[in-house]
Write an enzyme that holds these catalytic residues in place. Sequence first.
Site, mmCIF file in Angstrom:
data_model
loop_
_atom_site.group_PDB
_atom_site.id
_atom_site.type_symbol
_atom_site.label_atom_id
_atom_site.label_comp_id
_atom_site.label_asym_id
_atom_site.label_seq_id
_atom_site.Cartn_x
_atom_site.Cartn_y
_atom_site.Cartn_z
ATOM 1 N N THR A 139 28.971 31.366 -4.001
ATOM 2 C CA THR A 139 28.820 32.651 -4.711
ATOM 3 C C THR A 139 29.446 32.503 -6.077
ATOM 4 O O THR A 139 30.464 31.654 -6.140
ATOM 5 C CB THR A 139 29.540 33.767 -3.784
ATOM 6 O OG1 THR A 139 28.971 34.907 -4.551
ATOM 7 C CG2 THR A 139 30.857 33.768 -3.631
ATOM 8 N N LYS A 174 40.693 49.153 -4.858
ATOM 9 C CA LYS A 174 40.990 50.700 -4.451
ATOM 10 C C LYS A 174 42.111 50.963 -5.248
ATOM 11 O O LYS A 174 41.831 51.309 -6.276
ATOM 12 C CB LYS A 174 41.423 50.543 -2.937
ATOM 13 C CG LYS A 174 39.966 50.532 -2.093
ATOM 14 C CD LYS A 174 40.196 50.640 -0.599
ATOM 15 C CE LYS A 174 38.912 50.601 0.261
ATOM 16 N NZ LYS A 174 37.941 49.267 0.083
ATOM 17 N N SER A 179 41.730 53.514 7.462
ATOM 18 C CA SER A 179 41.265 54.424 6.082
ATOM 19 C C SER A 179 40.505 55.692 6.827
ATOM 20 O O SER A 179 40.503 56.665 5.898
ATOM 21 C CB SER A 179 40.274 53.497 5.402
ATOM 22 O OG SER A 179 39.148 53.292 5.999
ATOM 23 N N SER A 188 41.218 41.839 18.585
ATOM 24 C CA SER A 188 40.711 42.623 17.403
ATOM 25 C C SER A 188 41.139 43.922 17.797
ATOM 26 O O SER A 188 40.684 44.390 18.972
ATOM 27 C CB SER A 188 39.388 42.640 17.008
ATOM 28 O OG SER A 188 38.919 43.168 16.188
ATOM 29 N N THR A 233 30.887 55.053 11.122
ATOM 30 C CA THR A 233 32.368 54.898 10.591
ATOM 31 C C THR A 233 33.384 55.642 11.505
ATOM 32 O O THR A 233 34.689 55.002 11.559
ATOM 33 C CB THR A 233 32.314 55.448 9.183
ATOM 34 O OG1 THR A 233 31.306 55.082 8.331
ATOM 35 C CG2 THR A 233 33.798 55.369 8.558
#
Length: 654
Positions: A437, A408, A332, A280, A523
């Site tokens: 869901t 987006k 981002s 990752s 973030t």
Amino acid sequence: MRKGTNHEELDSTSLSFPPFLLLSSNRDSPFAPISTFSLLFNMTNIHLAALRQLKGSCPFLNAATPKQLRSLSTAPALHCPIVGPALEQAAGGPLPSGSTRSYSTATQQQIPEAHRQQAHAVPNAQKADAKPLVADASKGKNVAPGFNYEQFYGAELDKKHKDKSYRYFNNINRLAAKFPIAHTAKTTDEVTVWCSNDYLGMSKSPVVVETMKRTLTKYGCGAGGTRNIAGNHSLHLALEDELASLHRKPAALVFSSCYVANDATLATLGSKLPGCVYFSDASNHASMIEGIKHSKATKEIWQHNNMADLEAKLSKYPKETPKIIAFESVYSMCGSVAPIAEICDLAEKYGALTFLDEVHAVGMYGPRGAGVAEHLDFEAHVAAGDSSDAIPGSVMDRVDIITGTLGKAYGGLGGYIAGSADLVDLVRSYAPGFIFTTSLPPAIVAGAQAAIAYQKECIGDRRLQHLNTRSLKAELEKRGLPVVPGPSHIIPVLVGDAALAKAASDTLLLNHGIYVQSINWPTVPVGSERLRITPTPGHTAEQQEHLLNSIDAVFNKLKLKRVADWTAEGGHVSGVGMSNNSVEPVWNDEQLGLLDGTAPEMLSDGRKSGIEMEAVGVAMNRFNKLLGKSKFKAEEFSITFDKPVGGKVAQASA
């Protein structure tokens, strides 16, 4: 008492404080020039209308007369747990025990509880460290001893306040007919939004809105259930076919969001593949981190975009061991772009799958908007047109799993994965986040497909967005403002301090009518706090000039560091103030149409954004079977249009 924000705009379900009630009352604060709370009690021209908004929520103020509102330092108000501490602070008196110099941003729902639990403001109230009562004989009530949940919640929230990571949500209501304008809690107060992820303005596109209206009229609001139980619509299947075709993959699967798509897919694959190891990127999104964690698979975290570190970690495991390299195309918050081809090289060398998150890239890169992986073979994908067939050896073909969002650049809601048919079926069959869901509403699904179909045919929006990004970056740099270098459409302006970043955002909103969100830890790393700016095709030259002047003024007012300051300190880890930090943008001059004269121009002098009518026709035809043939005409649409220009492009007022 919760720490306050400099301007918090609360929605209609919350207490609507005027901005000056929400400013920090810390007289030692670096934001003292904008901290006017303490003046409230000494000024004769008090904002009575704003104060009256408090009356319905506070039992002390509810009975107050206008005269009493002018002198809130009277005894009744001092006992209010919401207003009382702030009054004492503003008057320069002692702080209540355990409190801080700040004002509450409690919501309408939170205030009654605050009055019930006024331990810090009302005499004889139970203190946080007092022993729990077993019984209150005087009132005939039994209070069971045990864990103090509310105290725990408060302590955890206090941690967020102390490390400046507590999040305040601004009330921003984007106006379709005035994009990129929004109103705040007060509908007459309008601001220009410069940080939305609605990168292309597709949320207000006539193609999307008209399609959603028609779908809503025919099929109603909700999907009716999960995909397995009454919620599997023809529109869901059509959207998945559209997404598979976009990425030239055999199959795709739609989720309620891309957070869910990433979490569910990574958790499922990591738990099913025997002995799976995840690799990752250190800057991966929380959804990917959580998915890997939920899989309980072994994980290796490699340094952001560092191929040497990735290979060193891959080489530790036998080629036969199942491996998945998880990374993003566009990151981002910093605007960096992954070396996708090089990652694919390593994946093939060490027997790993590639999992590519294109959330901030779909709609924004590539001739058809399929993302950065498509963009890297730009000419080949132009030549292939709208074929669903893979282009062997292309970067997009080499990526095993692509995830993206509908929320987006496409302006809607939802997420998805695209890959091989068996991979998608495995996730569909085993992922709880998909199975259990309710599926997306038909109108949302139809709007998303309309946006994708339109953008596959319309390169102009992408071009103009990136041209506007180039222009704004260049102008910021001319003024010595610290833009974090990057090749994408994200423009991070470094501040380097959480409180100052929020103060800058607040000042832009309150004093300049500009909304740019501050980004803090977790973030971004502590010390890398920033303002995150995202231009759109709908921003005008006049709006850009106002933004530049406003940011310049705020940097001066708050004495924020500019590029020269960071350079003098040896530079910042983000690349600001460092030598050789120049980065080539993903879109080159030829792709933007700058060499052949086809590049669009920034809007100015009242000129409105346009729509490409040929692309409209293609998008609308997708729904002929289910919704009937569209009677869409630009001049008759509910959002006013001018006459078509050149027979192809209509100028929209939205």
